[in-house]
Design a protein around this motif. Sequence first.
Motif, PDB file in Angstrom:
ATOM      1  N   ARG A   1      41.024  28.911  13.763  1.00 49.43           N
ATOM      2  CA  ARG A   1      40.846  28.494  12.365  1.00 49.43           C
ATOM      3  C   ARG A   1      41.260  27.032  12.250  1.00 49.43           C
ATOM      4  N   ILE A   2      40.403  26.213  11.660  1.00 52.72           N
ATOM      5  CA  ILE A   2      40.713  24.781  11.535  1.00 52.72           C
ATOM      6  C   ILE A   2      41.007  24.496  10.064  1.00 52.72           C
ATOM      7  N   ASP A   3      42.239  23.988   9.808  1.00 55.18           N
ATOM      8  CA  ASP A   3      42.627  23.695   8.427  1.00 55.18           C
ATOM      9  C   ASP A   3      42.409  22.237   8.055  1.00 55.18           C
ATOM     10  N   GLY A   4      41.951  21.432   8.994  1.00 50.42           N
ATOM     11  CA  GLY A   4      41.729  20.017   8.729  1.00 50.42           C
ATOM     12  C   GLY A   4      42.181  19.208   9.923  1.00 50.42           C
ATOM     13  N   VAL A   5      42.371  17.907   9.712  1.00 45.75           N
ATOM     14  CA  VAL A   5      42.849  17.048  10.799  1.00 45.75           C
ATOM     15  C   VAL A   5      44.080  16.287  10.290  1.00 45.75           C
TER      16      VAL A   5
ATOM     17  N   GLU B   1      44.639  20.233  12.673  1.00 42.77           N
ATOM     18  CA  GLU B   1      45.631  21.019  11.932  1.00 42.77           C
ATOM     19  C   GLU B   1      45.199  22.480  12.081  1.00 42.77           C
ATOM     20  N   SER B   2      45.828  23.190  12.984  1.00 41.39           N
ATOM     21  CA  SER B   2      45.438  24.588  13.231  1.00 41.39           C
ATOM     22  C   SER B   2      46.596  25.315  13.891  1.00 41.39           C
ATOM     23  N   GLU B   3      46.969  26.461  13.336  1.00 39.26           N
ATOM     24  CA  GLU B   3      48.035  27.256  13.948  1.00 39.26           C
ATOM     25  C   GLU B   3      47.571  27.901  15.251  1.00 39.26           C
ATOM     26  N   ASP B   4      46.238  28.006  15.399  1.00 38.31           N
ATOM     27  CA  ASP B   4      45.703  28.725  16.565  1.00 38.31           C
ATOM     28  C   ASP B   4      45.658  27.849  17.818  1.00 38.31           C
ATOM     29  N   VAL B   5      45.649  26.516  17.626  1.00 33.67           N
ATOM     30  CA  VAL B   5      45.516  25.622  18.784  1.00 33.67           C
ATOM     31  C   VAL B   5      46.907  25.085  19.121  1.00 33.67           C
TER      32      VAL B   5
ATOM     33  N   ASN C   1      35.302  19.317  19.330  1.00 36.46           N
ATOM     34  CA  ASN C   1      35.999  19.713  20.577  1.00 36.46           C
ATOM     35  C   ASN C   1      36.674  21.068  20.433  1.00 36.46           C
ATOM     36  N   VAL C   2      37.324  21.270  19.284  1.00 39.15           N
ATOM     37  CA  VAL C   2      38.010  22.552  19.082  1.00 39.15           C
ATOM     38  C   VAL C   2      36.980  23.686  19.022  1.00 39.15           C
ATOM     39  N   ARG C   3      35.888  23.459  18.303  1.00 41.10           N
ATOM     40  CA  ARG C   3      34.865  24.530  18.170  1.00 41.10           C
ATOM     41  C   ARG C   3      34.297  24.893  19.530  1.00 41.10           C
ATOM     42  N   ARG C   4      34.163  23.893  20.421  1.00 39.20           N
ATOM     43  CA  ARG C   4      33.592  24.162  21.739  1.00 39.20           C
ATOM     44  C   ARG C   4      34.583  24.945  22.617  1.00 39.20           C
ATOM     45  N   HIS C   5      35.890  24.536  22.608  1.00 45.71           N
ATOM     46  CA  HIS C   5      36.875  25.165  23.504  1.00 45.71           C
ATOM     47  C   HIS C   5      37.500  26.426  22.939  1.00 45.71           C
TER      48      HIS C   5
END
Lengths: 717, 80
Positions: free
Chosen positions: A583-587, A541-545, A574-578
């Motif tokens: 900003r991660i709001d959850g999954v 759940e992220s607007e940035d990805v 995975n998101v943190r690496r790529h």
Amino acid sequence: MPDFADASTDKLASIFAPRSVAVVGATRVPGTVPFDIFSNILKDDFQGTIYPVSPSAKSIAGVKAYKYVLDIPDPVDLAVIVFPSSVVKLALEQCGQKGIKSLVIISAGFREVGGAGVQREDEILQIARKYGMSFIGPNCLGVINTDPAVHLNASFARRMPAEGAIGFLSQSGALCTAVLDYAHAKNIGFSKFVSFGNKADISDIDLMLSLKDDPATRVILMYLEELTQGAAFVDAARRIIHEAGKPVLVLKSGRTTQGASAAASHTGSLAASDEIVDAALRQAGVIRCQTIEEMFNNAIALTYQPLPRGRRVAIITNAGGPGVLTTDAAVHERLELAQFSDATRDLFKRSLPVTANIKNPVDVIGDARADRYRVAMSAALEDNNVDGALVILTPQSMTDIETIAEEVCNVASAHSKPTYTSFMGETDVASGIAILQRRNIPHYILPESMCRAFARAHDFSVEQARRLTPAPTYTDVDTAAARAVLDGAVDLARGYLSPSDAMKVLEAYRLPVLRTGVARSPRDASAIAAQVGFPVAMKVESEDVVHKFDVGAVLLGIDSPASATAAYETIVANVRRHQPEARIDGVFIQQMAGPGEEVILGVKRDPAFGPVVMFGLGGIFVEIFKDVAFRIAPIPVEHVRAMMQEVKAFPMLTGARGRPHRDIAALEECLLRLSQLALDCPQIQELDINPLIVRDQGSGCAVADARILTASPQRSM
Amino acid sequence: MERSEIAQRVTKVVARVLAIDPAEVLPASNFVFDLGADSMKSIELIAGFEEEFSIEMDEDRAREVQTVDGAVDFIAQLVQ
């Protein structure tokens, strides 16, 4: 939106049929627009009174001239303004003071030149409004009415066309002159002929609606470069076709820039403006043509011959090869070769040489004279299995071309079924073609054009008789809930809604959204996954990805609480690496849709047409194959079915090659609900449901993923 | 040069170029709408003014002048 219903007949009556015309700005110099327009009105035998208005001439072509329009002692119905653009507003003021209500403004140098021209156009519009005047133009060729009681050629075209039943409306003046020349050569006449130029006041829609009620006009042809009021155009065209039974043919050039704004969604990029125009014209029942030739090929068929009641054609030819070519062309246009009755075949056997082919195509043999054509045509047109005749002639040494042409016309006019002809060649057949054209039997150089025209005439016949079922209005929707979510995004200028918000909007319109939840921690993930029901899909759940698959932020088929916990950790890692900055709001956790066919549904808000709905098959290949169909919302039920069937891969949903039959009724409802959502919520700029899983018949559909782009507040319509 | 003299000489040029009675040339007369100047005559008018007043006029700006009064103002700026 202007009220086009009021616009049509009244304000155009004195433009098309004035009793008196003032040419304002006329000069004595032949070869100039002001002189030629005056001269055309005069020499083409206008049945009313004409007044030249010229500041410097005492008379023009022997007719007393007036310095100002105000000096004319009698009432004036129509003013044709030919002054340079810089003084048109002075002329309009005087026309207003004179009480003239209708004008044709020929002068150029307005909106089409930009800058000061735009201001000049706004000024003349204001003056017209002040005095209650209506005008065609500016920047146009003029207006022609061939009605013998009027006979007005208020244009600078080189010739007055013959009287006919075709109304022609054109955005381009130059094209008008070419069309008049083309039509003259083919003996095609017109009822009204209008170049509407910048359409600052009277629009193309006003004009087409006026022709709807014009008894002299049976077919309406339009050349358009833009469709600025697309939805109103579609509505007007439908009214003309269904209420008046008149075909509307459109030649639309150019690509509007309106739809060229950066499009981020699948639907946005697939819905190029011309494809929307194409879909809208189809939805309206308009016959869209690609060339002037195609337009007139279709127009002469629709104007001069009865409409075909079916697609079964009899091909009558004096040569084998052209018969085969015509057969190919007919089949290509989905026409059917008629199966003659026994009685017809017997008559052919008795009347034609033994070497003649009495099956369809009927080959009357190269030495055929008029009698064989008469027998073959008459028998075919009287056969109940035949809906129309396609007559081919090639010029052999013994072929009596003119006599055959006369006989073809005689037989055709004695029957209520259509006859189209193709006398193939050029020099030798010219005299025969001239006879056919003079007697209004459609003639085509190529059999392919003849078959296409027959197919379009039949399409129109079907369209005219069709009564569409309006889109249903679902009352179980929660418009307030959808708007609240969308307004929130608009206020925050967020652009894309989060996946969970997008689902809330769709859920409010009872689209089959899968159960979902958002986990904020690995422990949350196992509990929420259990709540929505295994197996689940999980994604960040992220607007940035934006492209979640590409960065490993989507995992599918998770079937236990422990797997859900692990999946949460994997996705975040995975998101943190790529994309470490994201900003991660959850999954986001979603019940999986189960087996079915993947389709895409979409919406794009078009400036001219409003919400456009898209349907296509197959998630990831949709942009490669562009196998999609569009319709303007609201979509009549029949068009929902038609748009599904337009997609080439549609048989994949209906049991092709042993595949399961999918739930088409549920898919149809999804398209209708989506159409209603788009109409109710103007905040939606673009929307993709990609994929929608269409399960087996009776099992419904499931929205697997959706993206909604909201309009920024200033773009909101 | 006095404005009245400029106006008198402008009227003379306009009447000569457009072949009309000087009495028809009024201060508010629009060259095109009232006096019937076409594009060719407009060029002749500019040339006539240049010759009459021994000045050079910017053609683009001169073409924006629509009335006799406007021409007098425009020329007055150039002869000072």
